[in-house]
Enzyme design. Structure first.
Site, mmCIF file in Angstrom:
data_model
loop_
_atom_site.group_PDB
_atom_site.id
_atom_site.type_symbol
_atom_site.label_atom_id
_atom_site.label_comp_id
_atom_site.label_asym_id
_atom_site.label_seq_id
_atom_site.Cartn_x
_atom_site.Cartn_y
_atom_site.Cartn_z
ATOM 1 N N GLY A 91 31.164 -41.759 -8.951
ATOM 2 C CA GLY A 91 32.074 -40.636 -8.727
ATOM 3 C C GLY A 91 31.397 -39.337 -9.125
ATOM 4 O O GLY A 91 30.510 -39.326 -9.971
ATOM 5 N N CYS A 97 36.963 -43.530 -8.684
ATOM 6 C CA CYS A 97 37.729 -42.506 -9.388
ATOM 7 C C CYS A 97 38.478 -43.167 -10.540
ATOM 8 O O CYS A 97 39.008 -44.265 -10.379
ATOM 9 C CB CYS A 97 38.707 -41.899 -8.381
ATOM 10 S SG CYS A 97 40.063 -41.064 -9.140
ATOM 11 N N THR A 139 40.695 -41.076 -12.432
ATOM 12 C CA THR A 139 41.681 -40.054 -12.809
ATOM 13 C C THR A 139 43.026 -40.667 -13.221
ATOM 14 O O THR A 139 43.632 -40.256 -14.211
ATOM 15 C CB THR A 139 41.872 -39.060 -11.638
ATOM 16 O OG1 THR A 139 40.650 -38.352 -11.470
ATOM 17 C CG2 THR A 139 42.983 -38.074 -11.896
HETATM 18 P P1 5GP Z 1 36.735 -43.507 -1.514
HETATM 19 O O1 5GP Z 1 36.561 -43.382 -0.042
HETATM 20 O O2 5GP Z 1 35.463 -43.919 -2.198
HETATM 21 O O3 5GP Z 1 37.891 -44.369 -1.892
HETATM 22 O O4 5GP Z 1 37.102 -42.046 -2.044
HETATM 23 C C1 5GP Z 1 36.240 -40.961 -1.865
HETATM 24 C C2 5GP Z 1 36.846 -39.753 -2.534
HETATM 25 O O5 5GP Z 1 36.964 -39.968 -3.960
HETATM 26 C C3 5GP Z 1 35.996 -38.492 -2.477
HETATM 27 O O6 5GP Z 1 36.049 -37.862 -1.228
HETATM 28 C C4 5GP Z 1 36.597 -37.649 -3.586
HETATM 29 O O7 5GP Z 1 37.770 -36.969 -3.190
HETATM 30 C C5 5GP Z 1 37.003 -38.706 -4.614
HETATM 31 N N1 5GP Z 1 36.062 -38.744 -5.744
HETATM 32 C C6 5GP Z 1 34.716 -38.817 -5.707
HETATM 33 N N2 5GP Z 1 34.203 -38.875 -6.947
HETATM 34 C C7 5GP Z 1 35.246 -38.832 -7.788
HETATM 35 C C8 5GP Z 1 35.359 -38.833 -9.220
HETATM 36 O O8 5GP Z 1 34.402 -38.943 -9.967
HETATM 37 N N3 5GP Z 1 36.628 -38.735 -9.712
HETATM 38 C C9 5GP Z 1 37.721 -38.627 -8.901
HETATM 39 N N4 5GP Z 1 38.911 -38.487 -9.485
HETATM 40 N N5 5GP Z 1 37.651 -38.658 -7.566
HETATM 41 C C10 5GP Z 1 36.432 -38.748 -7.020
#
Ligand code: 5GP
Length: 359
Positions: A276, A194, A196
């Site tokens: 993402g 992410c 953001t």
């Molecule tokens: P991780 O377990 O990889 O740290 O986080 C997974 C979460 O990241 C997902 O469930 C979703 O909420 C968030 N996420 C997935 N793709 C993106 C993206 O492209 N941008 C953002 N801001 N959050 C993402």
């Protein structure tokens, strides 16, 4: 106090908000003899759907590389959940349900909040009425449009358990539960792919938001998912300890056989693409490119291929059982009550990090 100082104070909340890396769980005396005695299954009854669930409340994220049907089959063996990504066709859903009826109890169908999303959601639920969970997922759960969509979905599917997010503050958790959601997805910006926080400056450290949102959700009879930011099994333990009812994982499940996305071979080594859902890669694939009015808020990475996901799951569940024994929790359900965190400046000794041959 000058007017100027007052303005600064109301603009900045000076309470320090914490992430998983900022704390450790304090061990406590325990009567448990072995990790094998720990029960990781939780039984929950949901406020708005009135449905009951029993399982190990870890969820594969609804990213198109993670929330796949093969992932759902692998996770179902351990009674874990998968939010299936929203890019499967009705026929693929039907085929999966026909071939694996026993796995449906542990899946959610995902949806965005457009007109066509609602039509797709309705068709899939008509074709496969046994799907127990709906996951309404938008990057920014703060819009009135989202709250209205939650209400509309609740009215249309009164007995489905609705997950909805993402948000990070108590007042929005309350609003979504009152709109008809059962489980609120918590997390803005903590995800492994992410961007953001870099692109918008918006976010909330994950441990603190989980503690704060769990409190208000539980007061109302609702539940929460800690979504994103777990990098090790220990982070999953901390998320549960902080009060999360469910923990959602993306990056920790990436790079496996069951994942979607391209497999790349370079210099005799295999990698799997992981990205993402707001990355340029995902938007090129599903939306015909990144629209001019928006920036991508996700990135694309290549993960060294890690084989089948089974070993990773066992590692996470082993860590969780161990955290339960360290805190004297005979059931996962007891972990939040038994967890005391201490703030730390360093959680691990990194001296031999580059020399690891096995972990
Ligand atoms: P991780 O377990 O990889 O740290 O986080 C997974 C979460 O990241 C997902 O469930 C979703 O909420 C968030 N996420 C997935 N793709 C993106 C993206 O492209 N941008 C953002 N801001 N959050 C993402």
């Amino acid at each position: 106090m000058s007017k100027c100082q007052c303005n600064v104070m109301s603009k900045i909340n000076n309470d320090i908000k914490l992430d998983f890396k900022d704390v450790l769980i304090v061990p406590q005396s325990s009567t448990l003899k072995s990790r094998s005695e720990v029960d990781l299954n939780r039984t929950m009854k949901f406020k708005n759907s009135n449905q009951e669930y029993c399982g190990v409340p870890i969820i594969a994220a609804n990213m198109d590389t993670i929330g796949t049907f093969p992932m759902a089959l692998a996770l179902n063996k351990h009674n874990l959940l998968t939010t299936i990504h929203k890019h499967y066709s009705n026929d693929e859903w039907k085929q999966f349900a026909d071939q694996h009826p026993d796995a449906i109890k542990n899946v959610a169908v995902s949806s965005g909040i457009g007109e066509s999303d609602f039509t797709n959601l309705s068709t899939i639920l008509e074709e496969v009425p046994s799907i127990p969970f709906i996951c309404l997922d938008v990057a920014n759960g703060y819009s009135d449009l989202f709250v209205e969509f939650v209400k509309k979905t609740r009215a249309a599917f009164p007995d489905r358990t609705i997950m909805a997010g993402n948000v990070v503050t108590a007042e929005m958790v309350k609003k979504l539960i009152l709109a008809g959601a059962d489980i609120i997805k918590i997390g803005i910006g903590p995800g492994s792919v992410c961007t953001t926080r870099k692109k918008t400056g918006v976010g909330y450290p994950q441990l603190s938001t989980v503690i704060e949102c769990a409190e208000v959700a539980h007061e109302l009879g609702g539940h929460i998912i800690s979504d994103g930011g777990c990098t090790y099994p220990g982070d999953v333990c901390k998320a549960f300890g902080a009060g999360a009812d469910f923990v959602m994982l993306g990056g920790m499940l990436s790079g496996h056989t069951e994942c979607g996305g391209e497999t790349i071979e370079r210099n005799g080594k295999k990698y799997k693409k992981f990205y993402g859902m707001s990355s340029a890669t995902a938007m090129n694939k599903h939306n015909g490119g990144v629209a001019e009015y928006r920036a991508s808020e996700g990135k694309t990475v290549e993960i060294p291929y890690r084989g089948d996901v089974d070993q990773t799951i066992l590692d996470i569940l082993g860590g969780l059982r161990s955290a339960c024994t360290y805190t004297g929790s005979s059931k996962l359900e007891e972990l939040p009550r038994k967890t005391r965190f201490i703030r730390v400046t360093q959680q691990t000794n990194e001296i031999f990090q580059q020399m690891e041959v096995d972990n």
